[in-house]
Design an enzyme around this catalytic site. Structure first.
Site, short mmCIF file in Angstrom:
data_model
loop_
_atom_site.label_atom_id
_atom_site.label_comp_id
_atom_site.label_asym_id
_atom_site.label_seq_id
_atom_site.Cartn_x
_atom_site.Cartn_y
_atom_site.Cartn_z
N ARG A 105 0.83 -1.19 0.00
CA ARG A 105 0.00 0.00 0.00
C ARG A 105 0.86 1.25 0.00
NH1 ARG A 105 -4.50 0.87 4.66
NH2 ARG A 105 -2.61 0.88 5.95
N THR A 109 -0.99 7.56 -1.06
CA THR A 109 -2.30 7.45 -1.73
C THR A 109 -3.18 6.36 -1.16
OG1 THR A 109 -1.51 5.85 -3.38
CG2 THR A 109 -1.18 8.18 -3.86
N ASP A 201 -0.93 -3.62 12.97
CA ASP A 201 -0.51 -4.16 11.68
C ASP A 201 -0.33 -5.67 11.81
OD1 ASP A 201 1.51 -5.11 9.61
OD2 ASP A 201 1.22 -3.04 8.95
N ASP A 204 3.20 -7.05 10.81
CA ASP A 204 4.24 -6.73 11.79
C ASP A 204 4.10 -7.59 13.04
OD1 ASP A 204 5.58 -4.86 10.28
OD2 ASP A 204 4.44 -3.16 11.06
#
Length: 210
Positions: A105, A109, A201, A204
């Site tokens: 990602r 944006t 996340d 992670d």
């Protein structure tokens, strides 16, 4: 609220999800819970797979017994976090074909950028289950399903651990024919595109990279 969304509210699923949300959960514990919860979610995503009657012989006699029919299902992991769900489901369905879609990602944006695509052949003849722990903006999921449809897939389902309303709506708009199976529909996305309350996340936390 969403006719294409199934939230699996089984007590074991919800219990394990709560343990995963806790920021004190270790990397090893997080991985273990993700593997366990993926198998519970797999029951829901595969509940209507096609069956056929075949003759077998038990220690006592012959009988007609139900077995899965047709070509084996295809599991498509959105790298890298999708592998956590993939590993658990493969323990349950070891004969499944496996594909990988690499997307990251763009932090500015929030749009997905593709860097890898390798999937099984004959997707048109298979149940295709896309796995990714988080359905946040929905952009990566939509991009992945776009690619799979171009590759011939017609029977596609999306399996995730958490979904945000924004991602569910995005999927509804882009791919209304793709059911979503999740353990929780959370409240919202924050300004950084993360699900709240969420669990951080997933990649992670699974790989210990943060």
């Amino acid at each position: 609220m969403y006719d294409h969304l199934t939230v699996v509210d089984h007590p074991l699923v919800q219990h394990k999800l709560s343990l995963m949300r806790d920021k004190s959960a270790s990397t090893a514990k997080f991985r273990q819970l993700l593997r366990e919860i993926s198998q519970l979610l797999a029951y829901e995503v595969t509940f209507d797979m096609e069956m056929e009657e075949v003759e077998i012989e038990t220690p006592l006699c012959k009988m007609m017994a139900p077995k899965l029919s047709g070509k084996k299902m295809a599991l498509i992991s959105i790298l890298r976090a999708g592998n956590g769900l993939l590993d658990g489901i493969l323990e349950l369905i070891p004969g499944a074909r496996v594909g990988f879609v690499g997307l990251y990602r763009d932090p500015e944006t929030l749009q997905p950028v593709q860097y890898y695509f390798k999937v099984p052949e004959d997707l048109a003849d298979r149940l295709v289950v896309v796995v990714d722990p988080m359905l946040a903006t929905g952009n990566s999921a939509v991009a992945t399903i776009d690619l799979l449809k171009k590759a011939g897939a017609t029977n596609i389902r999306f399996l995730c651990l958490l979904a945000a309303p924004e991602g569910v709506a995005r999927m509804k708009e882009a791919h209304p024919d793709v059911p979503i199976i999740t353990a929780s529909l959370d409240k919202r996305l924050n300004d950084h595109g993360y699900i709240e309350p969420g669990l951080g996340d997933a990649g992670d936390r699974m790989f210990g990279t943060k």
